[in-house]
Design an enzyme around this catalytic site. Sequence first.
Site, short mmCIF file in Angstrom:
data_model
loop_
_atom_site.label_atom_id
_atom_site.label_comp_id
_atom_site.label_asym_id
_atom_site.label_seq_id
_atom_site.Cartn_x
_atom_site.Cartn_y
_atom_site.Cartn_z
N SER A 199 5.42 -10.89 -32.86
CA SER A 199 4.09 -11.31 -33.29
C SER A 199 3.75 -10.71 -34.67
CB SER A 199 3.07 -10.92 -32.21
OG SER A 199 1.86 -11.57 -32.41
N ASP A 257 3.65 -21.78 -28.68
CA ASP A 257 3.25 -20.38 -28.72
C ASP A 257 1.78 -20.28 -28.31
OD1 ASP A 257 2.37 -17.87 -29.48
OD2 ASP A 257 3.39 -17.89 -31.42
N HIS A 310 4.60 -16.22 -25.68
CA HIS A 310 4.45 -15.67 -27.04
C HIS A 310 5.71 -14.83 -27.31
CE1 HIS A 310 2.36 -14.55 -30.67
NE2 HIS A 310 2.06 -13.34 -30.28
#
Length: 421
Positions: free
Chosen positions: A205, A301, A366
Amino acid sequence: MANPRLRSITWWRKWSRKDWAIAAVGFTLIVFLCTLISNSMIDQPFDHDHAIAADLVDLTLLHNAKDKGALCLDGSSPGYHFQKGFGSGSNNWLLHIEGGGWCNTIASCSLRKLTPLGSSKYMERRVSFSGILSPYSSQNPDFFSWNKVKIRYCDGASFAGNPKSELKNGTKLFFRGQLIWEALMDELLSLGLSSAKQALLSGCSAGGLATLIHCDDFRQLLPKDATIKCLADAGFFLNEKDVHGKQTMRSFYDDVFHLQGVEGSLHKDCVSRMEPSKCLFPQEIVKNIKTPVFLVHPAYDFWQIQHILIPDASDHNWRNCRLNIHDCNPNQIEILQGFRNSLLKALNEFQKNAEGGIFIDSCFVHCQTWMDHTWHSPQSPRINNKTIAESVGDWFFNRNIVKQIDCPYPCNPTCYNMNFT
Ligand SMILES: *[C@@H]1O[C@H](CO)[C@@H](O)[C@H](O)[C@H]1NC(C)=O
Ligand SMILES: *[C@@H]1O[C@H](CO)[C@@H](O)[C@H](O)[C@H]1NC(C)=O
């Protein structure tokens, strides 16, 4: 045009809600991690005392952080967790930068100061090493024996803030991302990283974005004859409009960029060629990276769907779909397919890069590298029958060219899809 004062008030309300949402993602991920850890503890009939001793790794606060000016948002010392390599992995290093969004306003950075993402005062003293950090060959076939470092994230700008942007009027917020990166590298080099034979810089991320920003710096620090590569997990944030046609992400990044003075950490060629804050988008960053890069990324995502495509949590039509992909109607699925197409388009050039690798699975998830469940397990998402761990290993060790792009949702039964309802 509306009354400008009114406009600025609604603007403030809107962003402050979003700031909360972004802070909430950090907590969601922690909850998600806890769930997965407890699941894997239950699933696996191994010796728990041994597992706990080996999996939990102590927090080390950066030495000399104060002297070097390398400070978290609140002025505390940044931290990392280090587990020494063994056997064939003794001279190899795997770094993993944790994620947790960004802060784009004084208000959101001030809130972040009160969390582990802005202060080491609140960081857990021991964390579990799982997925790409796991010390077990069954869970982490290629990297289990390497020296491993989990880098904690506490600057709010993907290790790219600059103290020149700090407020001079008594508001105590430290924008030291770049200095944290440099001090951290100094310390890891002194712990043995300087003689690495092989190394992989990775992150998830906002940590995936940091990985891309610093990939070539990392390469420069290490021996010329060493094999050095970078892996960004769920770090390919798209410069896409939201469902109402607004540039939500673009203006969010613009705020982060200006608040924290990110320009100095980005590539000069990019910032001289276009609106500088656009250079924070990975599709621009990867154009200038010379080190081999691998992108692990879900085509759906959930973070991007919830913050870039459908940022308004109160949007009635989208409420269920943005929380659970199984609850999307056919029109909404079509819009999500459009988002996937934008991702593939943004990756078009990168796909031609001979040394690059990609694994784009069609899952509503994610980060996928730091969890045993998604990295490498019998239940892991697979493309062409390969787990993410196997695909990354094939690429790192040049066993195979890896350009894995999944068929569109809902074709992959191996996906781990999140459900937030
Ligand atoms: C300092 O300046 C910023 C931006 O100009 C402002 O938002 C903030 O409230 C100020 N802080 C203090 C303590 O005056
Ligand atoms: C998929 O890979 C596993 C080993 O990881 C193997 O046992 C299995 O037979 C493979 N399945 C197919 C359909 O190739």
